[in-house]
Scaffold this active site. Structure first.
Site, PDB file in Angstrom:
ATOM      1  N   SER A 181       0.834  -1.191   0.000  1.00  0.00           N
ATOM      2  CA  SER A 181       0.000   0.000   0.000  1.00  0.00           C
ATOM      3  C   SER A 181       0.881   1.258   0.000  1.00  0.00           C
ATOM      4  O   SER A 181       1.838   1.324  -0.768  1.00  0.00           O
ATOM      5  CB  SER A 181      -0.897  -0.062   1.226  1.00  0.00           C
ATOM      6  OG  SER A 181      -1.968   0.786   1.114  1.00  0.00           O
ATOM      7  N   ASP A 434      -8.301  -5.789  -5.804  1.00  0.00           N
ATOM      8  CA  ASP A 434      -7.938  -4.619  -5.006  1.00  0.00           C
ATOM      9  C   ASP A 434      -8.222  -3.323  -5.758  1.00  0.00           C
ATOM     10  O   ASP A 434      -7.654  -3.095  -6.821  1.00  0.00           O
ATOM     11  CB  ASP A 434      -6.442  -4.705  -4.678  1.00  0.00           C
ATOM     12  CG  ASP A 434      -5.958  -3.526  -3.847  1.00  0.00           C
ATOM     13  OD1 ASP A 434      -6.809  -2.804  -3.276  1.00  0.00           O
ATOM     14  OD2 ASP A 434      -4.739  -3.335  -3.767  1.00  0.00           O
ATOM     15  N   HIS A 459      -6.019  -6.602  -1.444  1.00  0.00           N
ATOM     16  CA  HIS A 459      -4.935  -5.669  -1.117  1.00  0.00           C
ATOM     17  C   HIS A 459      -3.723  -6.385  -0.514  1.00  0.00           C
ATOM     18  O   HIS A 459      -3.838  -7.039   0.504  1.00  0.00           O
ATOM     19  CB  HIS A 459      -5.500  -4.641  -0.138  1.00  0.00           C
ATOM     20  CG  HIS A 459      -4.766  -3.336  -0.114  1.00  0.00           C
ATOM     21  ND1 HIS A 459      -4.326  -2.697  -1.242  1.00  0.00           N
ATOM     22  CD2 HIS A 459      -4.409  -2.542   0.913  1.00  0.00           C
ATOM     23  CE1 HIS A 459      -3.737  -1.557  -0.909  1.00  0.00           C
ATOM     24  NE2 HIS A 459      -3.768  -1.438   0.402  1.00  0.00           N
TER      25      HIS A 459
END
Ligand SMILES: *[C@@H]1O[C@H](CO)[C@@H](O)[C@H](O)[C@H]1NC(C)=O
Ligand SMILES: *[C@@H]1O[C@H](CO)[C@@H](O)[C@H](O)[C@H]1NC(C)=O
Ligand SMILES: *[C@@H]1O[C@H](CO)[C@@H](O)[C@H](O)[C@H]1NC(C)=O
Ligand SMILES: *[C@@H]1O[C@H](CO)[C@@H](O)[C@H](O)[C@H]1NC(C)=O
Ligand SMILES: *[C@@H]1O[C@H](CO)[C@@H](O)[C@H](O)[C@H]1NC(C)=O
Ligand SMILES: *[C@@H]1O[C@H](CO)[C@@H](O)[C@H](O)[C@H]1NC(C)=O
Ligand SMILES: *[C@@H]1O[C@H](CO)[C@@H](O)[C@H](O)[C@H]1NC(C)=O
Ligand SMILES: CC(=O)N[C@H]1CO[C@H](CO)[C@@H](O)[C@@H]1O
Length: 496
Positions: A181, A434, A459
């Site tokens: 991320s 995601d 994710h």
């Protein structure tokens, strides 16, 4: 990363998605083995042990007037480390408590032994315990001024240099940056900006292109919608209908009361405007679910069943027009899959959507300065109410919250935008479930800037522990990643 800078109660639904920050899963791939007996996969997390250390960092790496320092926390495990030049896997911490990222990055623990590697998890400044001005850090824009990705990268580079100098045997150790991320963005950027500090980077689910002018702002919520559309009949259609139903009910006091009760809200909705808060909270809930649509029971943003969106969609199958009340009862049951899987939730708080391990205020500040990530919806290609990206409104909101205004083009200037092909040794991995894939690098840019696609992956699934329910795609992705690590290590050690 969070989808929302949602000043609840503000008439603007400003959405900054939590960057903790998926399309084509079919039912055949997902046998429905639900039920609490699978809680084992939650607790089957290997016991992890680490040393907690602190490093004295400059508050300001780029100027000389502010000469103060602070203690940056980092976690170390050298159980499998072969010493004398053996590799170091270095997690570039993102917007939260580093121990929580450490617990949720099983991939590093699973590969340490194979690589004979030391593991280091470095906390990002202004999060967890790494507060440059202690408890004052968030009290004033003057103190928040040093919360930037550039300062964080400098912290990482300085820490790596210090480790090499001070840890016996580490002088010649090749270091690989790993992150997911926003942490993945940092891993990639660390390799770009400090190529002598790290020999390569794994940037998992890292939307380095989710910035102004680089990708269409609507893609994020299109992916969220696709995840719901593919997880149950009429699921996304019924969510799309729910907004009008909420608007309908919220026009009367009785309707507001019914909504408050049906959703078991901690604080009842009082006036029609409160409904903006309810709607943006729901929108953020659906986006979070898309991020954590993992194939097994997990507890990342919230404790959730395996394939949670399918479970949510079981409450939203209505195949013909139903009353607003029936529809919203389904929506409420669906939301409770996310908020009450454990059965211990007393009431739902529309000011909260994710774990308290994330530093929401810090992320809001970052979104309001450098990390301006335009997101929008049109209500046609996605299941949400139309909400164009409005930079000016966003900037005004930031100004009222922090007294600063965002610089929307700065990230492109400082990190190169789409023109990064002169860099090397970065893996960009993305799962097609995601929504952050929207801003990710999904095609190879050169022989050493490679993209790995993970079908049925949410994710940064690849950074999680191995699990018996892992789709084949993520098993292959992890093997590829380790293969690149070994290549880089070989290059680095043979060129010494
Ligand atoms: C830091 O700055 C203060 C005030 O400007 C000064 O008094 C102090 O000597 C400086 N400390 C160091 C280590 O340079
Ligand atoms: C990380 O995991 C350990 C046990 O493995 C637990 O004690 C600790 O509370 C966890 N920390 C966070 C922040 O999740
Ligand atoms: C909302 O109210 C309008 C007008 O009263 C009605 O036509 C509609 O069916 C209601 N529900 C939805 C979901 O639009
Ligand atoms: C959560 O689930 C438990 C057990 O099913 C239930 O008793 C409780 O009312 C639920 N909480 C909410 C807020 O719906
Ligand atoms: C709801 O969440 C907000 C923000 O985290 C918190 O300040 C508030 O106390 C919570 N309310 C309840 C009733 O838990
Ligand atoms: C990228 O930068 C190079 C020079 O380094 C330039 O020739 C090229 O046109 C740029 N490409 C884009 C898409 O901006
Ligand atoms: C990138 O290149 C590698 C190696 O040539 C290849 O295996 C992979 O499929 C490519 N990735 C994409 C997304 O095209
Ligand atoms: C209310 C609604 O959207 N119903 C649809 C559910 O899905 C079936 C099959 O795709 C459609 O035929 C219904 O119209």
């Amino acid at each position: 990363m969070s989808a929302k800078l949602g000043a609840v109660g503000s008439p603007f639904k400003l959405i900054i998605v939590l960057l903790i920050f998926g399309c084509c899963h079919t039912f055949a791939l997902k046998p429905h083995i639900l039920g609490r007996h699978r809680l084992t996969s939650l607790t089957a997390q290997r016991p992890i042990t680490y040393k907690t250390c602190y490093f004295e960092q400059q508050i300001d790496h780029f100027g000389f007037l502010e000469n103060g320092t602070f203690k940056q926390r980092y976690l170390v495990n050298d159980l499998h480390w072969h010493k004398e030049g053996a590799p170091i896997l270095f997690y570039t911490g993102n917007e939260g408590d580093i121990a929580w990222f450490c617990n949720n990055t099983g991939f590093m623990w699973d590969t340490a032994e194979e690589l004979g590697a030391m593991l280091v998890f470095a906390e990002h400044r202004y999060y967890g315990e790494s507060l440059p001005f202690g408890q004052e850090s968030y009290s004033d824009a003057k103190y928040l001024n040093y919360l930037t990705s550039e300062q964080a990268l400098a912290d990482f580079a300085v820490l790596i240099q210090a480790l090499k100098r001070t840890v016996p045997g580490a002088r010649g150790s090749p270091v690989i940056a790993i992150g997911g991320s926003y942490g993945g963005m940092l891993a990639a950027w660390l390799r770009m900006k400090y190529p002598s500090a790290v020999i390569g980077a794994l940037a998992s689910s890292a939307p380095i292109w989710q910035f102004t002018g680089m990708v269409p702002c609507g893609d994020f919520y299109k992916i969220v919608t696709k995840d719901f559309a593919n997880s149950g009949p009429n699921c996304s259609k019924n969510i799309k209908r729910s907004w009008t139903a909420i608007n309908n009910l919220s026009s009367s006091e009785a309707g507001l009361e019914w909504l408050s009760k049906e959703f078991s809200l901690c604080s009842p909705l009082k006036k029609p405007e409160d409904v903006f808060g309810l709607k943006s909270w729901l929108q953020e809930t659906w986006a979070n679910l898309a991020m954590v649509d993992y194939p097994y029971e997990a507890n990342f943003l919230q404790p959730l069943p395996r394939w949670p969106i399918e479970v949510v969609c079981k409450h939203l199958y209505f195949d013909k027009d139903v009353s607003d009340y029936q529809l919203l009862r389904g929506i409420s049951d669906a939301a409770k899959v996310y908020y009450n899987y454990t059965g211990n939730t007393q009431c739902l708080n529309i000011s909260q959507t994710a774990t308290g391990n994330l530093g929401m205020m810090g992320w809001f500040y970052q979104a309001c300065t450098e990390m301006v990530m335009p997101l929008c919806t049109d209500g046609i290609e996605d299941m949400f109410e139309p909400q164009p990206w409005d930079f000016q409104a966003f900037s005004d909101e930031c100004y009222s919250m922090f007294g600063v205004r965002p610089r929307e083009d700065w990230v492109e200037t400082v990190y190169g935008g789409k023109n990064i092909s002169s860099h090397s040794n970065i893996i960009f991995s993305n799962g097609d479930l995601d929504p952050w894939t929207s801003g990710g690098v999904t095609a190879n840019l050169s022989h050493s800037l490679v993209a790995i696609k993970i079908s049925n992956g949410a994710h940064h699934l690849d950074l999680r522990y191995n699990n018996e329910y892992d789709p084949a795609s993520v098993i292959t992705a992890r093997q590829e990643e380790v293969k690149y690590f070994k290549q880089w290590i070989k290059q680095a050690t043979s060129s010494r």
